[in-house]
Design a protein around this motif. Structure first.
Motif, short mmCIF file in Angstrom:
data_model
loop_
_atom_site.label_atom_id
_atom_site.label_comp_id
_atom_site.label_asym_id
_atom_site.label_seq_id
_atom_site.Cartn_x
_atom_site.Cartn_y
_atom_site.Cartn_z
N LEU A 20 0.84 -1.62 0.29
CA LEU A 20 -0.08 -0.09 0.06
C LEU A 20 1.06 0.94 -0.09
N THR A 49 -8.29 -9.24 1.01
CA THR A 49 -8.37 -8.35 0.79
C THR A 49 -8.61 -7.88 -0.40
N THR A 77 -13.93 -2.39 5.01
CA THR A 77 -13.47 -0.71 5.33
C THR A 77 -12.30 -1.37 3.98
N ARG A 78 -12.54 0.16 3.86
CA ARG A 78 -11.64 0.85 2.28
C ARG A 78 -10.39 1.25 2.58
N TYR A 79 -9.58 1.53 2.45
CA TYR A 79 -8.31 1.85 2.43
C TYR A 79 -7.79 2.88 1.43
N GLN A 80 -7.29 4.49 1.09
CA GLN A 80 -6.82 4.49 0.30
C GLN A 80 -5.29 5.27 0.68
N VAL A 81 -4.35 4.84 -0.54
CA VAL A 81 -3.48 5.24 0.38
C VAL A 81 -2.35 6.98 -0.37
N ASP A 86 -5.69 1.82 -4.15
CA ASP A 86 -7.08 1.88 -3.64
C ASP A 86 -6.90 0.45 -3.50
N SER A 87 -8.08 0.00 -1.73
CA SER A 87 -7.88 -0.94 -1.01
C SER A 87 -9.24 -1.75 -0.42
#
Length: 332
Positions: A20, A49, A77-81, A86-87
């Motif tokens: 990420l 994931t 849950t969404r993660y965007q570094v 995007d994950s």
């Protein structure tokens, strides 16, 4: 064993964090898939994931309906570094009783040339039984042998049910026949001639010599007006009881009723309206004159409406005949 699983999960999170945080050198469209376990028991919750590397705009991730029946989405849950990575982390609960393969899932992207669909990899996960190895003695060693059973009790039960059904059927048929015999035959309703009904109502008016008070005269005029209005409603199909005299006259003209009928109708109803609404106090001579006009109305419609009344009779008799045939057919 738990120690190794903890080390594996920790290493997996570090790998995910590195992916990420690291920038993608070529910015090619890539999809990575991870799970935090390789085996599951019934009720276990695990993480699935999806990581997307792309400069393009992300449109949609897989939804709950895209996952297999053996798993249920508990949370995501969404993660965007940064803008190019995007994950989405799904928490899934396992309800299967066999090995599971998470099939390829689609990820929608919006590119300059149009929408693009990327697919994740298939992920196999093994089913972990709840029985420990030392509990193998509880597992069935051989297929269950089915012993032959006597068929005679089933034959007896079948015969009892068959005889009971026959007796119930006979009882229902007998009750039905009794009801059919007790049901009276349909009696056709005789045709009520509107002309004869009008004539009878006029003939049974209170004698003019017996009229003394205003209430007597008012009732006399109302009965004459209502009798003619009821006749017009039945024969000419207009709601004369709810209409004014001018509305009745206009409706008769639309029905192409003869001018003679329209003229005498207007004269009788106008006289009745004067007493009923204007509280005009007539004399006996005026009441007798109105009665004569009503009798003239009867003489005119006896000829002009004869054909209409005959058609009404034929239609009524035909309808009653059909009802009688249907009733008789239902009794057979």
């Amino acid at each position: 064993m738990k120690k190794y699983i903890t080390v594996y999960a920790t290493a997996r999170y570090y790998i995910l964090l590195i992916l990420l945080l690291s920038a993608h050198s070529g910015f090619a469209q890539q999809v990575y898939t991870f799970v935090d376990t390789d085996s599951l028991r019934v009720g276990d919750i695990f993480e699935y994931t999806i990581v997307v590397d792309s400069r393009d705009q992300l449109l949609s991730y897989p939804t709950e309906d895209d996952f297999e029946e053996q798993v249920e989405v508990v949370d995501r849950t969404r993660y965007q570094v940064h803008a190019n990575r995007d994950s989405l982390v799904y928490k899934l609960q396992f309800f299967g009783t066999d090995n599971l393969t998470l099939d390829r899932k689609s990820v929608q992207l919006s590119t300059a040339s149009g929408d693009t669909t990327l697919f994740t990899n298939r992920v196999p996960i093994f089913f972990k039984t709840l029985l420990a190895e030392e509990d193998e003695e509880f597992r069935p060693l051989k297929p269950i042998f089915e012993f032959a059973r006597s068929i005679y009790p089933y034959i007896i039960i079948f015969l009892i049910l068959l005889i009971s059904g026959y007796l119930i059927y006979r009882y229902i048929e007998q009750q039905k026949r009794k009801q059919d015999h007790a049901k009276p035959k349909y009696q056709p309703i005789p045709f009520e001639n509107p002309f004869l009904q009008l004539k009878s109502e006029i003939e049974h008016l209170r004698p003019i010599d017996g009229l003394s008070t205003f209430d007597d005269f008012e009732q006399f005029y109302v009965e004459i007006g209502d009798a003619i209005r009821r006749y017009l409603k039945r024969v000419h199909k207009i709601p004369a009881l709810e209409m004014t005299t001018s509305e009745i006259t206009a409706s008769l003209k639309k029905e192409f009723v003869s001018a003679e009928v329209i003229s005498i109708t207007r004269k009788v109803l106008n006289s009745a309206d004067m007493v009923k609404f204007a509280h005009f106090e007539p004399t006996k001579e005026q009441a007798r004159s109105t009665l004569d006009k009503a009798n003239t109305f009867i003489e005119i419609v006896s000829e002009s409406d004869a054909e209409i009344i005959d058609q009404m009779r034929e239609k009524h008799d035909l309808a009653e005949s059909e009802k009688s045939e249907i009733s008789n057919a239902g009794q057979k």
